[in-house]
Design a protein around this motif. Structure first.
Motif, PDB file in Angstrom:
ATOM      1  N   LEU A   1      -6.823   5.133   4.625  1.00  0.00           N
ATOM      2  CA  LEU A   1      -6.279   3.887   4.090  1.00  0.00           C
ATOM      3  C   LEU A   1      -6.796   2.718   4.910  1.00  0.00           C
TER       4      LEU A   1
ATOM      5  N   VAL B   1       0.605   4.412  -2.633  1.00  0.00           N
ATOM      6  CA  VAL B   1       0.236   5.753  -2.175  1.00  0.00           C
ATOM      7  C   VAL B   1       1.330   6.766  -2.498  1.00  0.00           C
TER       8      VAL B   1
ATOM      9  N   ALA C   1      -5.038   1.493  -3.430  1.00  0.00           N
ATOM     10  CA  ALA C   1      -4.601   0.917  -2.158  1.00  0.00           C
ATOM     11  C   ALA C   1      -5.693   0.032  -1.560  1.00  0.00           C
TER      12      ALA C   1
ATOM     13  N   SER D   1      -4.557   6.820  -6.187  1.00  0.00           N
ATOM     14  CA  SER D   1      -3.656   6.052  -5.325  1.00  0.00           C
ATOM     15  C   SER D   1      -4.396   5.471  -4.124  1.00  0.00           C
TER      16      SER D   1
ATOM     17  N   ILE E   1       0.832  -1.196   0.000  1.00  0.00           N
ATOM     18  CA  ILE E   1       0.000   0.000   0.000  1.00  0.00           C
ATOM     19  C   ILE E   1       0.872   1.254   0.000  1.00  0.00           C
TER      20      ILE E   1
END
Length: 555
Positions: A494, A25, A402, A398, A21
């Protein structure tokens, strides 16, 4: 060395385990591009492989996959609909835009090979219309196996409005793209189809009594071509009209902007009734973040707040209107915040259910979403699906990728044909299915800006852009413009947890166990690995060896 790494990822189904991830990102080492190339390669094995009937150029809904191996199971989902066709046409259009990801999706096929797909598809459409002209050029759910499109049980005399709204815009975009490639003969074939659908749209879908568009239209005479422009040949199936401000709105906009109202003796003012009928469903809502410092975030209330409801953003330039763009972004922030705060390892969208290990009976879970900001009761919160990330990808690439990756890294969530349909949040069961909706919607979303750019150019050229802009601005300002939008400063979230992997839990598919991350052939645990780990010690070692070999050759 880079080529070696990429090729290694391309020879294992679980390419997601090559990324983290953090890499996506930060886009470290061009991670987003590399991830998208892997993704399109594997999803293409479905979309340009087992996901359509190559003989007639028509999609299948999908296929069951073996719970152990990840290869195809015996159950072909041989039916399909206009929505699946729309996604296929989107990817074909993107190929002709020379998009490298679409080219990867089609295995870098030659232009002539891809032209043949479109030739077979339009031939199949036209053959179906010759046999069943009562559909007016629109598509019901139908059978796609065999050597022709055929009627499907339960849909012999009715046709849906929502799916065909997705298809009609997709065809319109395709025509423009083909003309830009000087493929005029092929473009003309699809243009004739679009003209047919435009001509019949009012009799097929418009219900004058209430001033709305039918969810499903029932056809009284399916075989007489002269009746396809007769409004009396069609009636509303049940009581449902497309009153939603979600994906059903695609047909509303097309009818407003392009349907021949005067031909059917309506004034152009008749179009306004479409929007008046829909107003009750456009509602302002405030999501409570429920954190230590709770805040309200203004969103448009969802039906279930399923990601599927955001399909309309794939094609039309809604985000040209500032208020729409702000609401869309706030809604997607809320979507990821809700899952992160509640320690849900993925996102919700209408999808096929999970099944017990080794079994293949799945239901369709429509009622998936976020209850706090939904009209309808949300009935299913145990199943998450990678494609639910698609609107997040459109709002923030992004962050969306993720969340997609977090679900992709779950047990058995990558198979020989790309992503798996869905998984239980506990990681113990999956939906052993692969379908267009749950797979290719995400790919299209990732590339949707290109489709929207074409649509914008079409609307401007046709002098319909200003009406689109004005309607959107007026209708949404009427609901959201009287007071400030709240919570626009909500941060993007996230994933807070991964899909669990227990020692005796669900293993990865036997044909997709990544040699980089599986310690033995019997291991059921596959931990994520950063591709940057490959870039450091292994790359240094290989570089030293190559340099030494070069010196020896010089000597």
């Amino acid at each position: 060395v880079q080529s070696v790494i990429v090729l290694h990822g391309q020879t294992t189904c679980r390419f997601g385990d090559l990324f983290t991830i953090d890499e996506l990102v930060s886009d470290r080492n061009n991670a987003i591009h590399r991830f998208k190339m892997h993704m399109c390669l594997w999803e293409g094995k479905f979309g340009n492989g087992v996901g359509y009937n190559h003989e007639i150029g028509i999609t299948y809904d999908g296929h069951k996959i073996d719970y152990t191996t990840g290869d195809l199971h015996e159950n072909l989902q041989y039916w399909t609909a206009a929505s699946k066709e729309a996604l296929h046409i989107n990817m074909l259009a993107l190929y002709f835009m020379d998009n490298i990801y679409a080219q990867q999706f089609f295995g870098n096929a030659s232009q002539n090979d891809v032209i043949q797909i479109l030739e077979r598809k339009i031939e199949s459409y036209n053959d179906f219309h010759r046999r069943y002209p009562g559909f007016g050029g629109f598509l019901p759910w139908f059978a796609a196996n065999g050597t022709a499109m055929n009627l499907l049980g339960g849909w012999e005399s009715k046709v849906p409005g929502l799916d065909n709204g997705q298809l009609i815009w997709s065809i319109k975009i395709l025509i423009d793209v083909l003309k830009n490639k000087n493929l005029f003969s092929l473009a003309d074939k699809y243009e004739r189809r679009l003209e047919l659908m435009t001509l019949t749209a009012i009799p097929v879908f418009y219900e004058a009594r209430r001033g709305g568009l039918r969810c499903e239209s029932r056809i009284l005479n399916l075989f007489n071509e002269s009746q396809m422009t007769n409004p009396n040949n069609y009636e509303t199936n049940g009581d449902c009209l497309l009153d939603d401000p979600y994906e059903g709105e695609l047909m509303t906009y097309y009818m407003d902007l392009y349907a021949p109202w005067a031909f059917y003796n309506y004034t152009m003012e008749e179009r306004n009734r479409l929007w008046e009928y829909k107003r009750a469903r456009l509602i302002r809502d405030e999501y409570n973040t429920g954190t230590d410092a709770p805040k309200q975030v203004t969103v448009q209330r969802g039906f279930w707040f399923s990601s599927h409801e955001q399909w309309k953003y794939l094609y039309l330039p809604y985000q040209d209107i500032d208020l729409q763009k702000r609401l869309f972004i706030s809604g997607e922030k809320v979507r990821v915040h809700h899952s992160a705060r509640n320690r849900i390892p993925g996102l919700y969208a209408s999808v096929a259910s999970d099944a017990k290990v080794g079994t293949y009976q799945v239901d369709y879970y429509s009622a998936c979403g976020i209850q706090q900001i939904a009209f309808q009761p949300v009935e299913h919160t145990s199943v998450i699906t990678p494609y639910a990330s698609f609107p997040v990808i459109m709002a923030n690439e992004s962050i969306g990728l993720a969340w997609y990756l977090n679900m992709l890294q779950g047990p058995a969530m990558q198979n020989m044909y790309g992503s798996t349909e869905a998984t239980n949040v506990n990681g113990l069961t999956i939906s052993p299915v692969i379908t267009w909706d749950s797979k290719i919607t995400t790919v299209v979303a990732m590339l949707s800006s290109h489709l929207i750019n074409v649509t914008r150019q079409i609307l401007m050229r046709d002098q319909t852009y200003q009406r689109f802009f004005n309607i959107t601005e007026y209708e949404w300002s009427r609901v959201f413009g009287s007071k400030p939008l709240l919570g626009e400063d909500l941060a993007w979230s996230l994933p807070s947890v991964q899909i669990p992997r227990s020692p005796n839990g669900l293993p990865d598919f036997t044909q997709c166990r990544n040699a980089l991350t599986t310690t033995s052939s019997t291991s059921s645990s596959t931990q994520p690995i950063s591709l940057s780990a490959l870039h450091k010690p292994s790359c240094i070692t290989i570089s030293i060896l190559l340099f030494a070999l070069f010196i020896l050759l010089l000597k």
